[in-house]
Design a protein around this motif. Structure first.
Motif, PDB file in Angstrom:
ATOM      1  N   UNK A  98      -4.709  25.094  -2.267  1.00 54.12           N
ATOM      2  CA  UNK A  98      -3.432  25.954  -1.952  1.00 54.12           C
ATOM      3  C   UNK A  98      -2.913  25.519  -0.454  1.00 54.12           C
ATOM      4  N   UNK A  99      -4.005  25.305   0.508  1.00 53.52           N
ATOM      5  CA  UNK A  99      -3.553  25.078   1.926  1.00 53.52           C
ATOM      6  C   UNK A  99      -3.045  23.366   1.961  1.00 53.52           C
ATOM      7  N   UNK A 100      -3.745  22.793   1.148  1.00 55.57           N
ATOM      8  CA  UNK A 100      -3.329  21.312   1.180  1.00 55.57           C
ATOM      9  C   UNK A 100      -2.108  20.820   0.545  1.00 55.57           C
ATOM     10  N   UNK A 101      -2.172  20.667  -0.714  1.00 58.76           N
ATOM     11  CA  UNK A 101      -1.149  20.418  -1.558  1.00 58.76           C
ATOM     12  C   UNK A 101      -0.057  21.100  -1.890  1.00 58.76           C
ATOM     13  N   UNK A 102       0.004  22.514  -1.964  1.00 60.69           N
ATOM     14  CA  UNK A 102       1.043  23.268  -2.062  1.00 60.69           C
ATOM     15  C   UNK A 102       1.760  23.434  -0.659  1.00 60.69           C
ATOM     16  N   UNK A 103       1.052  23.732   0.350  1.00 64.76           N
ATOM     17  CA  UNK A 103       1.721  23.710   1.537  1.00 64.76           C
ATOM     18  C   UNK A 103       2.491  22.398   2.129  1.00 64.76           C
ATOM     19  N   UNK A 104       1.808  21.468   1.526  1.00 65.73           N
ATOM     20  CA  UNK A 104       2.536  19.990   1.804  1.00 65.73           C
ATOM     21  C   UNK A 104       3.809  19.851   1.053  1.00 65.73           C
ATOM     22  N   UNK A 105       3.839  20.328  -0.161  1.00 64.73           N
ATOM     23  CA  UNK A 105       4.921  19.862  -0.734  1.00 64.73           C
ATOM     24  C   UNK A 105       6.177  21.218  -0.438  1.00 64.73           C
ATOM     25  N   UNK A 106       5.597  22.358   0.100  1.00 64.85           N
ATOM     26  CA  UNK A 106       6.428  23.265   0.600  1.00 64.85           C
ATOM     27  C   UNK A 106       7.138  22.652   1.809  1.00 64.85           C
ATOM     28  N   UNK A 107       6.594  22.079   2.798  1.00 65.72           N
ATOM     29  CA  UNK A 107       6.950  21.238   3.844  1.00 65.72           C
ATOM     30  C   UNK A 107       7.836  20.070   3.527  1.00 65.72           C
ATOM     31  N   UNK A 108       7.556  19.369   2.275  1.00 67.65           N
ATOM     32  CA  UNK A 108       8.345  18.324   2.021  1.00 67.65           C
ATOM     33  C   UNK A 108       9.820  18.882   1.523  1.00 67.65           C
ATOM     34  N   UNK A 152       5.048  23.926   9.194  1.00 67.87           N
ATOM     35  CA  UNK A 152       4.284  22.754   8.752  1.00 67.87           C
ATOM     36  C   UNK A 152       3.215  22.239   9.711  1.00 67.87           C
ATOM     37  N   UNK A 153       3.404  22.478  10.960  1.00 71.43           N
ATOM     38  CA  UNK A 153       2.382  21.978  11.743  1.00 71.43           C
ATOM     39  C   UNK A 153       1.135  23.241  11.715  1.00 71.43           C
ATOM     40  N   UNK A 154       1.634  24.384  11.348  1.00 67.52           N
ATOM     41  CA  UNK A 154       0.411  25.412  11.260  1.00 67.52           C
ATOM     42  C   UNK A 154      -0.262  25.148   9.879  1.00 67.52           C
ATOM     43  N   UNK A 155       0.403  24.829   8.893  1.00 71.84           N
ATOM     44  CA  UNK A 155       0.104  24.515   7.649  1.00 71.84           C
ATOM     45  C   UNK A 155      -0.948  23.373   7.526  1.00 71.84           C
ATOM     46  N   UNK A 156      -0.659  22.433   8.499  1.00 72.45           N
ATOM     47  CA  UNK A 156      -1.349  21.228   8.648  1.00 72.45           C
ATOM     48  C   UNK A 156      -2.779  21.740   9.348  1.00 72.45           C
ATOM     49  N   UNK A 157      -2.805  22.370  10.137  1.00 73.28           N
ATOM     50  CA  UNK A 157      -4.051  23.002  11.066  1.00 73.28           C
ATOM     51  C   UNK A 157      -4.943  23.489   9.809  1.00 73.28           C
ATOM     52  N   UNK A 158      -4.368  24.508   8.988  1.00 74.97           N
ATOM     53  CA  UNK A 158      -5.185  25.228   8.102  1.00 74.97           C
ATOM     54  C   UNK A 158      -5.684  24.229   7.021  1.00 74.97           C
ATOM     55  N   UNK A 159      -4.909  23.086   6.553  1.00 78.71           N
ATOM     56  CA  UNK A 159      -5.392  22.303   5.612  1.00 78.71           C
ATOM     57  C   UNK A 159      -6.434  21.550   6.156  1.00 78.71           C
ATOM     58  N   UNK A 160      -6.572  21.045   7.452  1.00 78.82           N
ATOM     59  CA  UNK A 160      -7.656  20.461   8.117  1.00 78.82           C
ATOM     60  C   UNK A 160      -8.830  21.208   8.161  1.00 78.82           C
TER      61      UNK A 160
END
Length: 474
Positions: free
Chosen positions: A95-105, A26-34
């Motif tokens: 893809x990097x923001x919403x999909x990753x966010x709800x996967x982490x959710x 989730x932390x790595x996906x956050x960096x990617x989303x930023x």
């Protein structure tokens, strides 16, 4: 589903994990989303470039005596390129923001459930059901919103504003100052109100929890409330809590709105100073019309993400308490085991065990005995003497404050909880029936049991005939 580890990673990843209660992925996906939000913010300047290119081309045509329509397809082609580029970049952002966010959710909820499953009952004795329910549902939903709409855009907007600001200063420092001077003032106005927003936001969250507690209490004790004719008192208490929650919600929204809206309004003053400064420089012949137009368009595009930043700062302030509540659960020490448990015998030994549910109110003190394999061991004593507590300690529902409990010579703290549950059968004093058929209630302990095995279990318990006499049987 497997739960991804919440530890590991390096440097920034670990810091993000701790600050926002994220898993490593989730932390790595956050960096990617930023990163992708940052790229998309910069890409919003492409339309500005397209407009300036078109204006420059048109002015060149007019000065050269040509027709403005000569470059029509060039304009169309350039606009299409910009549109396609924006579409592709926003596709990656989504893809990097919403999909990753709800996967982490989903991972966050599973991690919470897995952590709760492995905690001793002593943890639940200090927490009420509505509080845990609020964390599992309301807090998780708030964090979903935070990581899909607030945090990545906040970091990305700060980064893109710095990059665009540097480019503006490289073009003309006077116009850059005219555009950007309002930014630090607006941000300081919002960030400087953090303590005030925190105070109102925390009060609002606590009032919401009080309402949830009151509703949960009413649901659990509805029969007692009716039997004792306490409906009016209960509803009056609920109404008072709802009124307090409503008032705190209004005050919290007002506190946030006053500072955020003021900062956003102040931000728009930059357009006025841009027009005034640019007009003065244009009249003095120190700035071309094209540069003046470019700074106007850039300022208009720059203030939109900055306005979102100001909203996101306030929203991030208000989610601090939810993150702390989430972290307080995820960082609880869970029950584990370290040994491959394969004893030759299954003697149960309590060795100088002491235990108290609450400090100063001891239930067991220095208890020692051995229940040998193949023998029946009965614990006899008055009600409240600690007989049930001993059985619950054996299953590690609670941990003793002193002494040890061993099975086959192995301390039960070294036996994995799932393995321990396979070894010990516990018949509780309180009967619980799940809202399901009798057949499925009996099968609860072994979901693979056949109907013949279900009936045999009922016969062993002496209730087979009673069940058969019911209208729908099992």
């Amino acid at each position: 589903r497997p739960v991804e580890g919440r530890k590991g990673g390096s440097g920034m990843t670990k810091k993000l994990q701790h600050i926002f209660a994220l898993s490593e992925k989730g932390a790595k996906d956050l960096v990617k989303a930023v990163f992708w939000c940052f790229v998309c913010n910069l890409a919003l300047m492409f339309p500005v470039g397209a407009v300036l290119f078109t204006v420059q081309h048109l002015l060149g045509c007019l000065e050269g005596g040509g027709s403005p329509t000569d470059g029509f397809w060039l304009y169309v082609g350039f606009a299409l390129v910009v549109l396609i580029l924006l579409f592709v970049l926003h596709w990656f952002q989504y893809a990097s923001l919403y999909i990753a966010t709800y996967r982490e959710s989903a991972n966050r909820r599973v991690s919470l459930a897995e952590t709760l499953r492995r905690l001793p009952l002593s943890f639940f004795g200090n927490r009420d059901l509505s509080d845990l329910t609020s964390t599992m549902i309301a807090d998780c939903s708030s964090l979903d919103q935070m990581f899909s709409h607030y945090v990545p855009q906040l970091f990305a907007s700060v980064g893109s504003t710095l990059v665009i600001g540097v480019c503006m200063f490289a073009c003309d420092w006077r116009m850059a100052l005219a555009v950007l001077w309002v930014v630090p003032v607006a941000v300081a106005l919002t960030a400087g109100s953090k303590k005030i927003q925190d105070a109102f936001g925390t009060k609002n969250i606590l009032n919401k929890r009080a309402v949830a507690d009151c509703i949960q209490e009413g649901l659990e004790t509805i029969r007692d409330i009716k039997a004792c004719h306490r409906q009016e008192r209960y509803l009056g208490d609920l109404e008072a809590k709802l009124s307090a929650m409503e008032g705190s919600s209004i005050r919290s929204e007002l506190a946030t709105g006053v500072f955020v809206c003021s900062a956003q309004a102040f931000l728009r003053l930059g357009l006025a100073t841009t027009v005034l400064t640019g007009g003065a420089l244009l009249l003095a012949g120190e700035l071309s019309f094209l540069y003046f137009l470019g700074f106007l368009f850039a300022a208009a595009r720059l203030y939109d993400p900055l306005g979102v930043v100001l909203q996101n700062i306030a929203a991030t302030f208000n989610t601090k308490l939810q993150i702390e509540r989430m972290r307080s659960i995820l960082e609880q020490p869970v029950q584990t085991g370290t040994e491959d448990f394969r004893p030759n015998r299954y003697d149960i030994t309590f060795d100088h065990v002491s235990f108290a549910y609450r400090e100063g109110a001891g239930v067991l003190e220095d208890v020692s005995f051995t229940a040998r394999q193949g023998e029946v061991t009965a614990l006899i004593g008055p009600s409240g003497g600690g007989k049930s507590t001993l059985a619950q300690l054996l299953l590690r529902f609670y941990e003793p404050q002193a002494g040890s409990i061993r099975i086959g010579g192995v301390d039960i703290r070294d036996i994995p909880p799932d393995r321990l549950a396979d070894l010990v059968a516990y018949v509780f004093q309180d009967s619980v029936l799940f809202t399901d058929t009798i057949e499925n209630n009996i099968r609860m302990g072994n979901t693979a049991a056949t109907m013949a095995e279900v009936e045999q279990a009922a016969k062993n318990a002496g209730i087979h005939e009673v069940i058969q006499a019911l209208p729908k049987g099992y």
